[in-house]
Design an enzyme around this catalytic site. Structure first.
Site, PDB file in Angstrom:
ATOM      1  N   THR A   1      51.327 -72.509  36.002  1.00 48.53           N
ATOM      2  CA  THR A   1      52.458 -72.171  36.863  1.00 48.53           C
ATOM      3  C   THR A   1      52.434 -70.722  37.325  1.00 48.53           C
ATOM      4  O   THR A   1      51.938 -69.841  36.607  1.00 48.53           O
ATOM      5  CB  THR A   1      53.782 -72.419  36.104  1.00 48.53           C
ATOM      6  OG1 THR A   1      54.863 -71.900  36.871  1.00 48.53           O
ATOM      7  CG2 THR A   1      53.790 -71.735  34.758  1.00 48.53           C
TER       8      THR A   1
ATOM      9  N   TYR B   1      59.546 -70.867  29.239  1.00 50.26           N
ATOM     10  CA  TYR B   1      58.707 -71.842  29.955  1.00 50.26           C
ATOM     11  C   TYR B   1      57.380 -71.197  30.373  1.00 50.26           C
ATOM     12  O   TYR B   1      56.295 -71.723  30.090  1.00 50.26           O
ATOM     13  CB  TYR B   1      59.456 -72.371  31.188  1.00 50.26           C
ATOM     14  CG  TYR B   1      58.555 -73.064  32.171  1.00 50.26           C
ATOM     15  CD1 TYR B   1      58.007 -74.310  31.884  1.00 50.26           C
ATOM     16  CD2 TYR B   1      58.225 -72.465  33.389  1.00 50.26           C
ATOM     17  CE1 TYR B   1      57.151 -74.940  32.777  1.00 50.26           C
ATOM     18  CE2 TYR B   1      57.382 -73.082  34.286  1.00 50.26           C
ATOM     19  CZ  TYR B   1      56.843 -74.318  33.978  1.00 50.26           C
ATOM     20  OH  TYR B   1      55.988 -74.920  34.865  1.00 50.26           O
TER      21      TYR B   1
HETATM   22  N1  UFG Z   1      67.966 -71.565  44.801  1.00 49.62           N
HETATM   23  C1  UFG Z   1      69.212 -71.429  45.417  1.00 49.62           C
HETATM   24  N2  UFG Z   1      70.134 -72.408  45.205  1.00 49.62           N
HETATM   25  C2  UFG Z   1      69.895 -73.491  44.403  1.00 49.62           C
HETATM   26  C3  UFG Z   1      68.631 -73.617  43.782  1.00 49.62           C
HETATM   27  C4  UFG Z   1      67.687 -72.624  44.005  1.00 49.62           C
HETATM   28  O1  UFG Z   1      69.469 -70.465  46.132  1.00 49.62           O
HETATM   29  O2  UFG Z   1      70.794 -74.317  44.242  1.00 49.62           O
HETATM   30  C5  UFG Z   1      66.962 -70.535  45.065  1.00 49.62           C
HETATM   31  C6  UFG Z   1      66.451 -69.877  43.794  1.00 49.62           C
HETATM   32  O3  UFG Z   1      67.277 -68.790  43.451  1.00 49.62           O
HETATM   33  C7  UFG Z   1      65.057 -69.456  44.236  1.00 49.62           C
HETATM   34  C8  UFG Z   1      64.640 -70.541  45.235  1.00 49.62           C
HETATM   35  O4  UFG Z   1      65.849 -71.158  45.640  1.00 49.62           O
HETATM   36  O5  UFG Z   1      65.109 -68.243  44.914  1.00 49.62           O
HETATM   37  C9  UFG Z   1      63.741 -71.597  44.624  1.00 49.62           C
HETATM   38  O6  UFG Z   1      64.341 -72.062  43.420  1.00 49.62           O
HETATM   39  P1  UFG Z   1      63.809 -73.335  42.616  1.00 49.62           P
HETATM   40  O7  UFG Z   1      64.724 -73.531  41.453  1.00 49.62           O
HETATM   41  O8  UFG Z   1      63.602 -74.481  43.546  1.00 49.62           O
HETATM   42  O9  UFG Z   1      62.365 -72.883  42.127  1.00 49.62           O
HETATM   43  P2  UFG Z   1      61.892 -71.580  41.323  1.00 49.62           P
HETATM   44  O10 UFG Z   1      61.181 -70.680  42.297  1.00 49.62           O
HETATM   45  O11 UFG Z   1      62.998 -70.982  40.549  1.00 49.62           O
HETATM   46  O12 UFG Z   1      60.886 -72.188  40.259  1.00 49.62           O
HETATM   47  C10 UFG Z   1      59.911 -73.182  40.583  1.00 49.62           C
HETATM   48  C11 UFG Z   1      59.682 -74.054  39.358  1.00 49.62           C
HETATM   49  C12 UFG Z   1      59.103 -73.247  38.235  1.00 49.62           C
HETATM   50  C13 UFG Z   1      57.855 -72.554  38.720  1.00 49.62           C
HETATM   51  C14 UFG Z   1      58.128 -71.748  39.963  1.00 49.62           C
HETATM   52  C15 UFG Z   1      56.865 -71.192  40.504  1.00 49.62           C
HETATM   53  O13 UFG Z   1      60.903 -74.643  38.931  1.00 49.62           O
HETATM   54  O14 UFG Z   1      58.803 -74.091  37.169  1.00 49.62           O
HETATM   55  O15 UFG Z   1      58.715 -72.570  40.956  1.00 49.62           O
HETATM   56  O16 UFG Z   1      57.102 -70.403  41.643  1.00 49.62           O
HETATM   57  F1  UFG Z   1      57.399 -71.733  37.760  1.00 49.62           F
END
Ligand code: UFG
Length: 333
Positions: free
Chosen positions: A122, A147
């Site tokens: 990841t 994680y």
């Molecule tokens: N976000 C929002 N509102 C929401 C959900 C997410 O604004 O309701 C934002 C988050 O703050 C972030 C972006 O959208 O800036 C993406 O969020 P995600 O939760 O979709 O994904 P993440 O980037 O946090 O994490 C994902 C996986 C991880 C992995 C990572 C790698 O869940 O396991 O991508 O970049 F490690």
């Protein structure tokens, strides 16, 4: 090898999101596939393997027996807990499953004499090191949540076993997995869902009241976080390329490779893409930052391009949203 010399690949966690797409891609590339899953989070209706074994990652005996029974040539390992936020609240299961479980799998591979592995890693291995430049694999591992630590710890184990016993292992560091099979055979079905794209689609389809933007004061053009959204079919083809490579080369050792596109989209751009797909507006609520979110995470995918000859082909935000939307409508999630 048996069965007219078609190599057989064991897909651990093949009933999950990325695992089910990869099983389809491996089959399309001509491999035999055996799905191994305990169905703790996976779905039976997306097991596309030539064979299915219901079993646990911690069951070293069953894993080794499955490898012997099916003359397995290489393993692809997806089975993991994936919610970074949850890992902060309750870390132990992440180490039990993602680290201790993977040690059992590695033991089983030794027992059965299987020496090739593609491991789901990841972008979380990079933690908060992004300066806005593309993240490349030469950066040190520096995760910021349990994680990410669990995945980085397994990478260290793989590196060590590669040096000690000649294990050949490729760790694919995924950026933001998204989208769904364009033919609608499988897609994203997490419960609970925390990922941005399916949540925005739910808001657009009236399945939730609104979409919350976590932070509008980041140092980016529109103030919201930027991520490298990669279509799950591109992730799947990355695994096929890694398997092809492992079967062709004997001394791969351990290698970590990013699977991303080198381009990012902000949260607002994702919301706009869904608005365009839906053809209507929906409530958007601006909230405070979510803890642990780096401003920008975008991959340098040069290594996978160069070594595996892999390119992302499906990963533009409109196509990702279209495929995710169609899957959500089809399964009426
Ligand atoms: N976000 C929002 N509102 C929401 C959900 C997410 O604004 O309701 C934002 C988050 O703050 C972030 C972006 O959208 O800036 C993406 O969020 P995600 O939760 O979709 O994904 P993440 O980037 O946090 O994490 C994902 C996986 C991880 C992995 C990572 C790698 O869940 O396991 O991508 O970049 F490690």
């Amino acid at each position: 090898m048996s069965d007219t010399d078609t190599p057989a690949i064991l897909v651990i966690g093949g009933a999950g999101y990325i695992g089910s797409h990869t099983t389809l891609a491996l089959a399309a590339a001509g491999y035999r596939t055996v799905v191994y899953d305990n169905f703790s989070t996976g779905h039976r209706d997306v097991c596309f393997g030539d064979a299915l074994v219901e079993g646990d990652l911690h069951d070293r005996k069953k894993l080794a027996q499955t490898m012997r029974d099916h003359d397995i040539q290489a393993v692809v390992h997806f089975a993991a807990l994936i919610e970074a936020g949850e890992s902060v609240v309750d870390p132990l299961p992440f180490f039990e499953n993602n680290v201790a479980g993977t040690l059992k799998l590695l033991g089983a591979m030794q027992d059965a004499g299987v020496g090739r592995l593609v491991f789901s890693s990841t972008a979380a291995c990079y933690g908060n090191q992004s300066t806005g430049d593309l993240l490349d694999e030469n950066l040190p591992r520096d995760p910021v949540n349990p994680y990410g630590h669990s995945k980085a710890m397994v990478e260290v184990v793989l590196e060590t076993l590669a040096a000690a016993h000649g294990l050949n292992a490729i760790a694919l560091r995924y950026f933001n997995a998204s989208g769904a099979d364009p033919e609608g055979r499988t897609g994203e079905r997490h419960d609970p869902e925390t990922h941005l794209i399916p949540l925005v689609i739910d808001a657009a389809r009236g399945k939730r009241a609104n979409i919350k933007i976590f932070g509008t004061d980041y140092d980016t053009d529109d103030g919201t976080c930027i991520r490298d959204y990669i279509h799950v079919n591109d992730l799947a083809s990355g695994h096929v390329a890694a398997i092809d490579y492992l079967l062709k080369h004997n001394e791969v050792g351990f290698q970590a490779m990013n699977l991303g596109t080198g381009r990012g989209n902000s949260v607002r751009e994702v919301i706009d893409a869904v608005r365009k797909m839906a053809g209507k507006d929906f409530p958007v609520v601006e909230e405070a930052r979510r803890e642990g979110d780096p401003a920008i995470l975008v991959a340098d995918a040069g290594r996978a391009n160069e070594i595996l000859g892999w390119q992302a082909r499906y990963s533009n935000i409109d196509g990702i949203v279209r495929d995710a939307w169609n899957f959500a409508v089809k399964t009426d999630q």
